[in-house]
Design a protein around this motif. Sequence first.
Motif, PDB file in Angstrom:
ATOM      1  N   GLU A   1     -13.199  56.313   1.662  1.00  0.00           N
ATOM      2  CA  GLU A   1     -12.188  55.930   0.665  1.00  0.00           C
ATOM      3  C   GLU A   1     -12.836  55.241  -0.539  1.00  0.00           C
ATOM      4  O   GLU A   1     -12.442  55.468  -1.682  1.00  0.00           O
ATOM      5  CB  GLU A   1     -11.137  55.006   1.293  1.00  0.00           C
ATOM      6  N   VAL A   2     -13.805  54.377  -0.267  1.00  0.00           N
ATOM      7  CA  VAL A   2     -14.481  53.683  -1.369  1.00  0.00           C
ATOM      8  C   VAL A   2     -15.307  54.682  -2.185  1.00  0.00           C
ATOM      9  O   VAL A   2     -15.315  54.640  -3.420  1.00  0.00           O
ATOM     10  CB  VAL A   2     -15.360  52.530  -0.837  1.00  0.00           C
TER      11      VAL A   2
ATOM     12  N   LEU B   1     -17.292  44.631   3.014  1.00  0.00           N
ATOM     13  CA  LEU B   1     -16.003  45.275   3.291  1.00  0.00           C
ATOM     14  C   LEU B   1     -15.741  45.464   4.786  1.00  0.00           C
ATOM     15  O   LEU B   1     -14.633  45.224   5.259  1.00  0.00           O
ATOM     16  CB  LEU B   1     -15.970  46.638   2.579  1.00  0.00           C
ATOM     17  N   ASN B   2     -16.765  45.894   5.514  1.00  0.00           N
ATOM     18  CA  ASN B   2     -16.549  46.249   6.924  1.00  0.00           C
ATOM     19  C   ASN B   2     -17.080  45.201   7.902  1.00  0.00           C
ATOM     20  O   ASN B   2     -17.385  45.506   9.048  1.00  0.00           O
ATOM     21  CB  ASN B   2     -17.172  47.626   7.203  1.00  0.00           C
TER      22      ASN B   2
ATOM     23  N   GLU C   1     -13.378  53.848  11.782  1.00  0.00           N
ATOM     24  CA  GLU C   1     -12.783  53.109  10.664  1.00  0.00           C
ATOM     25  C   GLU C   1     -13.843  52.750   9.621  1.00  0.00           C
ATOM     26  O   GLU C   1     -13.583  52.802   8.411  1.00  0.00           O
ATOM     27  CB  GLU C   1     -12.077  51.851  11.199  1.00  0.00           C
TER      28      GLU C   1
ATOM     29  N   LEU D   1     -13.140  56.363  -4.570  1.00  0.00           N
ATOM     30  CA  LEU D   1     -12.844  55.520  -5.737  1.00  0.00           C
ATOM     31  C   LEU D   1     -14.006  55.571  -6.746  1.00  0.00           C
ATOM     32  O   LEU D   1     -13.782  55.712  -7.945  1.00  0.00           O
ATOM     33  CB  LEU D   1     -12.570  54.074  -5.316  1.00  0.00           C
TER      34      LEU D   1
ATOM     35  N   GLU E   1     -13.671  42.888  -1.923  1.00  0.00           N
ATOM     36  CA  GLU E   1     -14.976  43.446  -1.549  1.00  0.00           C
ATOM     37  C   GLU E   1     -15.288  44.706  -2.360  1.00  0.00           C
ATOM     38  O   GLU E   1     -16.423  44.925  -2.785  1.00  0.00           O
ATOM     39  CB  GLU E   1     -15.018  43.765  -0.042  1.00  0.00           C
ATOM     40  N   VAL E   2     -14.282  45.538  -2.553  1.00  0.00           N
ATOM     41  CA  VAL E   2     -14.499  46.772  -3.323  1.00  0.00           C
ATOM     42  C   VAL E   2     -14.762  46.423  -4.786  1.00  0.00           C
ATOM     43  O   VAL E   2     -15.642  47.000  -5.432  1.00  0.00           O
ATOM     44  CB  VAL E   2     -13.304  47.736  -3.177  1.00  0.00           C
TER      45      VAL E   2
ATOM     46  N   PHE F   1     -18.925  47.923  16.778  1.00  0.00           N
ATOM     47  CA  PHE F   1     -19.522  49.247  16.968  1.00  0.00           C
ATOM     48  C   PHE F   1     -18.780  50.073  18.018  1.00  0.00           C
ATOM     49  O   PHE F   1     -19.260  51.111  18.441  1.00  0.00           O
ATOM     50  CB  PHE F   1     -21.016  49.114  17.311  1.00  0.00           C
TER      51      PHE F   1
ATOM     52  N   ARG G   1      -8.527  40.859   0.705  1.00  0.00           N
ATOM     53  CA  ARG G   1      -9.952  40.744   1.031  1.00  0.00           C
ATOM     54  C   ARG G   1     -10.690  42.051   0.729  1.00  0.00           C
ATOM     55  O   ARG G   1     -11.724  42.074   0.055  1.00  0.00           O
ATOM     56  CB  ARG G   1     -10.156  40.403   2.517  1.00  0.00           C
TER      57      ARG G   1
ATOM     58  N   PHE H   1     -12.826  50.366 -14.385  1.00  0.00           N
ATOM     59  CA  PHE H   1     -12.085  51.028 -13.313  1.00  0.00           C
ATOM     60  C   PHE H   1     -10.991  50.080 -12.850  1.00  0.00           C
ATOM     61  O   PHE H   1     -11.251  48.902 -12.607  1.00  0.00           O
ATOM     62  CB  PHE H   1     -12.998  51.406 -12.144  1.00  0.00           C
TER      63      PHE H   1
ATOM     64  N   ARG I   1     -14.237  55.875   7.676  1.00  0.00           N
ATOM     65  CA  ARG I   1     -13.040  56.124   6.863  1.00  0.00           C
ATOM     66  C   ARG I   1     -13.059  55.260   5.602  1.00  0.00           C
ATOM     67  O   ARG I   1     -12.856  55.760   4.484  1.00  0.00           O
ATOM     68  CB  ARG I   1     -11.758  55.838   7.658  1.00  0.00           C
ATOM     69  N   ARG I   2     -13.324  53.972   5.783  1.00  0.00           N
ATOM     70  CA  ARG I   2     -13.302  53.078   4.619  1.00  0.00           C
ATOM     71  C   ARG I   2     -14.382  53.447   3.619  1.00  0.00           C
ATOM     72  O   ARG I   2     -14.148  53.413   2.409  1.00  0.00           O
ATOM     73  CB  ARG I   2     -13.498  51.621   5.066  1.00  0.00           C
TER      74      ARG I   2
ATOM     75  N   ILE J   1     -28.338  45.069  11.976  1.00  0.00           N
ATOM     76  CA  ILE J   1     -27.930  45.609  10.685  1.00  0.00           C
ATOM     77  C   ILE J   1     -28.820  45.002   9.625  1.00  0.00           C
ATOM     78  O   ILE J   1     -28.818  43.784   9.438  1.00  0.00           O
ATOM     79  CB  ILE J   1     -26.462  45.305  10.337  1.00  0.00           C
TER      80      ILE J   1
ATOM     81  N   ARG K   1     -21.408  46.937   6.027  1.00  0.00           N
ATOM     82  CA  ARG K   1     -21.016  46.140   7.201  1.00  0.00           C
ATOM     83  C   ARG K   1     -21.167  44.631   6.963  1.00  0.00           C
ATOM     84  O   ARG K   1     -20.682  43.833   7.745  1.00  0.00           O
ATOM     85  CB  ARG K   1     -21.821  46.572   8.426  1.00  0.00           C
TER      86      ARG K   1
ATOM     87  N   LEU L   1      -7.588  53.392   0.894  1.00  0.00           N
ATOM     88  CA  LEU L   1      -8.364  52.442   1.700  1.00  0.00           C
ATOM     89  C   LEU L   1      -7.484  51.564   2.590  1.00  0.00           C
ATOM     90  O   LEU L   1      -7.804  51.337   3.748  1.00  0.00           O
ATOM     91  CB  LEU L   1      -9.191  51.552   0.747  1.00  0.00           C
TER      92      LEU L   1
ATOM     93  N   LEU M   1     -23.818  53.589  -1.475  1.00  0.00           N
ATOM     94  CA  LEU M   1     -23.047  52.918  -0.424  1.00  0.00           C
ATOM     95  C   LEU M   1     -23.820  53.105   0.869  1.00  0.00           C
ATOM     96  O   LEU M   1     -23.876  54.214   1.407  1.00  0.00           O
ATOM     97  CB  LEU M   1     -21.671  53.561  -0.279  1.00  0.00           C
ATOM     98  N   ASP M   2     -24.411  52.064   1.326  1.00  0.00           N
ATOM     99  CA  ASP M   2     -25.217  52.145   2.537  1.00  0.00           C
ATOM    100  C   ASP M   2     -24.400  51.623   3.713  1.00  0.00           C
ATOM    101  O   ASP M   2     -23.817  50.532   3.644  1.00  0.00           O
ATOM    102  CB  ASP M   2     -26.485  51.319   2.335  1.00  0.00           C
TER     103      ASP M   2
ATOM    104  N   PHE N   1     -17.930  47.466  -7.236  1.00  0.00           N
ATOM    105  CA  PHE N   1     -17.840  48.041  -8.582  1.00  0.00           C
ATOM    106  C   PHE N   1     -18.590  47.178  -9.588  1.00  0.00           C
ATOM    107  O   PHE N   1     -19.301  47.687 -10.455  1.00  0.00           O
ATOM    108  CB  PHE N   1     -16.377  48.227  -9.003  1.00  0.00           C
TER     109      PHE N   1
END
Lengths: 223, 223
Positions: free
Chosen positions: B109-110, B89-90, B102, B113, A109-110, B95, A105, A78, B105-106, A26, B86, A89, B80-81, A114
């Motif tokens: 959702e972000v 937030l993730n 998930e 927002l 992170e979100v 993997f 957490r 926001f 999905r997250r 990554i 990873r 989320l 948002l990459d 922002f």
Amino acid sequence: MRPEPPTSTAELTAPKISPVGNSANIKWHQCSVGKLDRQELLQQKGCVIWITGLSGSGKSTVACALSRALHSRGKLTFVLDGDNVRHGLNRDLSFKAEDRAENIRRIGEVAKLFSDAGVICIASLISPYRKDRAACRALLPEGDFIEVFMDVPLQVCEARDPKGLYKLARSGKIKGFTGIDDPYEPPLDCEIVLKQTERDCASPCDMAEQVISYLEEKGYLMA
Amino acid sequence: MRPEPPTSTAELTAPKISPVGNSANIKWHQCSVGKLDRQELLQQKGCVIWITGLSGSGKSTVACALSRALHSRGKLTFVLDGDNVRHGLNRDLSFKAEDRAENIRRIGEVAKLFSDAGVICIASLISPYRKDRAACRALLPEGDFIEVFMDVPLQVCEARDPKGLYKLARSGKIKGFTGIDDPYEPPLDCEIVLKQTERDCASPCDMAEQVISYLEEKGYLMA
């Protein structure tokens, strides 16, 4: 033989790529538009205003008043509301201890994202444990995490009980409710304390102005 | 006897509170500053530009070029990459199949927002399955999810192999790699296709302009 990438795609590998941490596969993509550029555009500095306090202490109301007051000055805000995020989320999380920590957490992170976008992000959630709040603070550059403590006595919050939750907690219908059968750890060194008592209570607008004064003084309302 | 809340705190219960779904104890707080207000401030409409495609297809590069081109027009964007998220937030996700779902999905959702914040959010991630992309689309109001397919043949991506991942996948050092031993489901009805072949390849800036033309036509670059 594999075809060579066409010359015109040379730029396609242009973003700076560097390995991060121990995730060999990554990479971190540095984008050509950065936080400073966005701040310049918005004429403000991205940051996180983290409002913590008991249920009923007025977190959402102050978040709302602050958002309105900043918006009227042309600033982009926001609000990340702990309850609202549980509908999106964090819909997969329950109220057991580890899920509550994960809830905080993720919001941290979100909020960081922002803030990186240049937005003044107002996070409003009980976040009862110092450890969890400290972890969110640690995600952000020095100074960009502004902790606001809604310092309101439990009995005042319980008397308001805007959602009827204290009543449910007292009757045992909600377990592990902060302030009743789960602790709230007040901040020891937060940036702003908004104190209310039974007799003395500032209006939400006045409290918002206290936060705005802080932001102004620290230079967050300019690029 | 519990004390009555002082009169001056009447506004503290002002935000509209309504129950949502079947979570009786989580209320939705409507804030006085809304998406429309923020859009007015920013002179743009919040939306999600979802860039999907194989590893090496140029997603991050186009995201970056698009972000730069929109910024130069005074528009606020945020990328948002998939890889970057990873690291934050993730970071708890692996993997394996359910974690990849998930992860998407997250990010969906972000992105929602950010779009709600009035930002043009550019999400760049492989997101190989139609089901997962459709779920993210469903989170947003009609029209606000703009799916961009990087239509690049596998052999072109593999020849580029900017991160050396195809090589690892071919040698079996990475399992379940999209395009090699895991499927990529191309969109059937996405908003924008950015096609590249071995011989014919637009520059990232030209591809960004294609997306910008779409945004302009649909009115996203004004309030």
